[in-house]
Design an enzyme around this catalytic site. Structure first.
Site, PDB file in Angstrom:
ATOM      1  N   ASP A  53      54.463  69.829  23.513  1.00  0.00           N
ATOM      2  CA  ASP A  53      54.576  69.362  24.902  1.00  0.00           C
ATOM      3  C   ASP A  53      54.306  70.477  25.906  1.00  0.00           C
ATOM      4  O   ASP A  53      53.685  70.248  26.954  1.00  0.00           O
ATOM      5  CB  ASP A  53      55.958  68.767  25.158  1.00  0.00           C
ATOM      6  CG  ASP A  53      56.108  67.362  24.602  1.00  0.00           C
ATOM      7  OD1 ASP A  53      55.076  66.670  24.462  1.00  0.00           O
ATOM      8  OD2 ASP A  53      57.247  66.956  24.306  1.00  0.00           O
TER       9      ASP A  53
ATOM     10  N   ALA B 130      61.812  66.436  28.292  1.00  0.00           N
ATOM     11  CA  ALA B 130      60.515  66.839  28.843  1.00  0.00           C
ATOM     12  C   ALA B 130      60.659  68.060  29.727  1.00  0.00           C
ATOM     13  O   ALA B 130      59.795  68.955  29.728  1.00  0.00           O
ATOM     14  CB  ALA B 130      59.909  65.684  29.640  1.00  0.00           C
TER      15      ALA B 130
ATOM     16  N   GLN C 101      48.760  67.227  24.725  1.00  0.00           N
ATOM     17  CA  GLN C 101      49.790  67.513  23.720  1.00  0.00           C
ATOM     18  C   GLN C 101      49.419  66.930  22.364  1.00  0.00           C
ATOM     19  O   GLN C 101      49.931  67.358  21.334  1.00  0.00           O
ATOM     20  CB  GLN C 101      51.160  66.994  24.174  1.00  0.00           C
ATOM     21  CG  GLN C 101      51.276  65.484  24.349  1.00  0.00           C
ATOM     22  CD  GLN C 101      51.474  64.701  23.068  1.00  0.00           C
ATOM     23  OE1 GLN C 101      52.055  65.192  22.112  1.00  0.00           O
ATOM     24  NE2 GLN C 101      50.973  63.472  23.039  1.00  0.00           N
TER      25      GLN C 101
ATOM     26  N   GLY D  22      64.650  67.386  37.165  1.00  0.00           N
ATOM     27  CA  GLY D  22      65.039  66.848  35.877  1.00  0.00           C
ATOM     28  C   GLY D  22      65.451  67.948  34.919  1.00  0.00           C
ATOM     29  O   GLY D  22      65.067  69.114  35.075  1.00  0.00           O
ATOM     30  N   ALA D  23      66.247  67.573  33.909  1.00  0.00           N
ATOM     31  CA  ALA D  23      66.726  68.552  32.931  1.00  0.00           C
ATOM     32  C   ALA D  23      66.810  67.940  31.539  1.00  0.00           C
ATOM     33  O   ALA D  23      67.594  68.392  30.706  1.00  0.00           O
ATOM     34  CB  ALA D  23      68.091  69.099  33.357  1.00  0.00           C
TER      35      ALA D  23
ATOM     36  N   LYS E  99      63.354  63.116  19.437  1.00  0.00           N
ATOM     37  CA  LYS E  99      62.895  64.505  19.455  1.00  0.00           C
ATOM     38  C   LYS E  99      63.970  65.510  19.077  1.00  0.00           C
ATOM     39  O   LYS E  99      63.700  66.503  18.402  1.00  0.00           O
ATOM     40  CB  LYS E  99      62.308  64.850  20.828  1.00  0.00           C
ATOM     41  CG  LYS E  99      61.021  64.106  21.151  1.00  0.00           C
ATOM     42  CD  LYS E  99      60.437  64.569  22.474  1.00  0.00           C
ATOM     43  CE  LYS E  99      59.132  63.857  22.790  1.00  0.00           C
ATOM     44  NZ  LYS E  99      58.498  64.374  24.019  1.00  0.00           N
TER      45      LYS E  99
ATOM     46  N   SER F 286      53.649  52.540  23.464  1.00  0.00           N
ATOM     47  CA  SER F 286      52.997  53.842  23.279  1.00  0.00           C
ATOM     48  C   SER F 286      51.474  53.744  23.331  1.00  0.00           C
ATOM     49  O   SER F 286      50.872  52.843  22.736  1.00  0.00           O
ATOM     50  CB  SER F 286      53.422  54.446  21.947  1.00  0.00           C
ATOM     51  OG  SER F 286      52.729  55.660  21.710  1.00  0.00           O
TER      52      SER F 286
ATOM     53  N   SER G 215      49.732  56.314  22.186  1.00  0.00           N
ATOM     54  CA  SER G 215      49.273  57.258  21.165  1.00  0.00           C
ATOM     55  C   SER G 215      48.345  56.629  20.128  1.00  0.00           C
ATOM     56  O   SER G 215      47.345  57.247  19.750  1.00  0.00           O
ATOM     57  CB  SER G 215      50.473  57.912  20.473  1.00  0.00           C
ATOM     58  OG  SER G 215      51.145  58.768  21.375  1.00  0.00           O
TER      59      SER G 215
ATOM     60  N   TYR H  99      53.094  58.694  33.902  1.00  0.00           N
ATOM     61  CA  TYR H  99      51.713  58.203  33.984  1.00  0.00           C
ATOM     62  C   TYR H  99      51.630  56.677  34.053  1.00  0.00           C
ATOM     63  O   TYR H  99      50.548  56.112  33.985  1.00  0.00           O
ATOM     64  CB  TYR H  99      50.855  58.741  32.823  1.00  0.00           C
ATOM     65  CG  TYR H  99      51.361  58.438  31.435  1.00  0.00           C
ATOM     66  CD1 TYR H  99      51.068  57.237  30.810  1.00  0.00           C
ATOM     67  CD2 TYR H  99      52.120  59.378  30.744  1.00  0.00           C
ATOM     68  CE1 TYR H  99      51.530  56.962  29.541  1.00  0.00           C
ATOM     69  CE2 TYR H  99      52.571  59.115  29.467  1.00  0.00           C
ATOM     70  CZ  TYR H  99      52.280  57.905  28.866  1.00  0.00           C
ATOM     71  OH  TYR H  99      52.737  57.627  27.604  1.00  0.00           O
TER      72      TYR H  99
ATOM     73  N   THR I   3      58.836  60.410  19.735  1.00  0.00           N
ATOM     74  CA  THR I   3      59.093  60.231  21.154  1.00  0.00           C
ATOM     75  C   THR I   3      60.547  59.793  21.319  1.00  0.00           C
ATOM     76  O   THR I   3      61.327  59.799  20.357  1.00  0.00           O
ATOM     77  CB  THR I   3      58.093  59.227  21.763  1.00  0.00           C
ATOM     78  OG1 THR I   3      58.266  59.198  23.180  1.00  0.00           O
ATOM     79  CG2 THR I   3      58.237  57.834  21.187  1.00  0.00           C
TER      80      THR I   3
END
Length: 287
Positions: free
Chosen positions: A112, A142, A257, A138-139, A75, A18, A20, A229, A71
């Site tokens: 997000d 995110a 975010q 995607g589903a 979530k 991460s 973060s 990313y 994360t």
């Protein structure tokens, strides 16, 4: 009297990758705060106990637990563990930010969607998307946040393409009448109508298979963005830039975010600027 240190962090499994802590640590130093931001490896079955124990653990070291980011894969697990849900978390169906109130109660939020929107706004006039068509690849978790953001931006059509069509159909029903599902094998033919193309899958991420997608049918005026990313320049973005489309990387969503959580925990609304982006990018290069 010694000022109490405010402690927050990020939980996930795994969590060592991460960025973060690097991101929030930069803001803590920039604004001269008596605060700390940590990374806690937590499995879903450990989440309830960890949220409870941190209040005691932080107090034992002279600090106060203010909250945490969540994360993968926590979530959705947090939805039933917090004391209250912000409308953002309810609407998206996931929690990425937990805030401890003055009364000790846990509030679950999701930043997000606004992170995605603010990232887009750095590169384009987001008002121009109103009435347009978005293709969403995607589903997963995110994708839920991005789809809600696109709905709020006034997109007339949101076409969700996913390798599992039933998951795409479930997300489309959740988002509303402007959303529809399409089989994964139709993803290229759907591009002809797209004003915005968003990849929310892990395809193209370092260590994952590439995203197999020809952009030949895509309008040159369409915007292409990838929430991946690592690497910063995915194959999708490289292909988009080479044909003249505006391409937006996934780092901006990560940075934006984070703002609301930082403000709620530490009482300062931070700025996303070029210096922050360079600092976080240096962390990417070190991975």
């Amino acid at each position: 009297m010694t000022e109490t240190i405010k402690i927050a962090g990020v939980m996930g499994w795994p969590i060592s990758h991460s960025l973060s802590p690097r991101l929030h640590g930069y803001w803590i130093r920039k604004y001269g705060l008596k605060a700390d931001y940590r990374a806690w490896p937590v499995k879903p079955e450990e989440l309830a106990e960890k949220l409870a124990s941190l209040r005691v653990d932080c107090a034992a070291e002279g600090g106060v637990f203010r909250g945490t980011n969540l994360t993968i894969p926590l979530k959705e697990a947090a939805l039933g563990l917090v004391d209250s849900l912000d409308p953002s978390a309810t609407r998206i169906g996931a929690v990425n930010t937990v805030v401890v109130g003055e009364d000790g109660r846990l509030s679950g939020r999701n930043t997000d969607a606004i992170g995605f929107t603010d990232s887009l706004a750095e590169h384009m006039d987001i008002a121009s998307l109103k009435g347009g068509t978005a293709i969403l690849l995607g589903a997963g978790g995110a994708a839920r946040a991005v789809a809600v953001a696109l709905s709020d931006l006034g997109l007339a059509k949101i076409v969700i393409c996913n390798r599992s069509l039933p998951r795409a159909e479930t997300l489309a029903r959740h988002v509303g009448a402007m959303a529809s599902a399409a089989p994964w094998e139709d993803r290229e033919t759907r591009l002809a109508d797209a004003d915005l193309l968003v990849n929310t899958t892990s395809l193209g991420m370092t260590g994952q298979p590439p995203l197999d997608l020809s952009l030949d049918r895509l309008k040159k005026s369409a915007i292409v963005t990838d929430i991946v990313y690592v690497p910063l320049e995915t194959g999708l973005l490289e292909a988009a830039r080479s044909r003249g489309n505006v391409a937006i990387d996934g780092l901006g969503m990560l940075l934006h975010q984070a703002k609301a959580g930082f403000a709620a925990w530490f009482g300062v609304t931070p700025e996303v600027d070029a210096e922050l982006r360079r600092h976080v990018l240096d962390g990417l290069k070190g991975n």
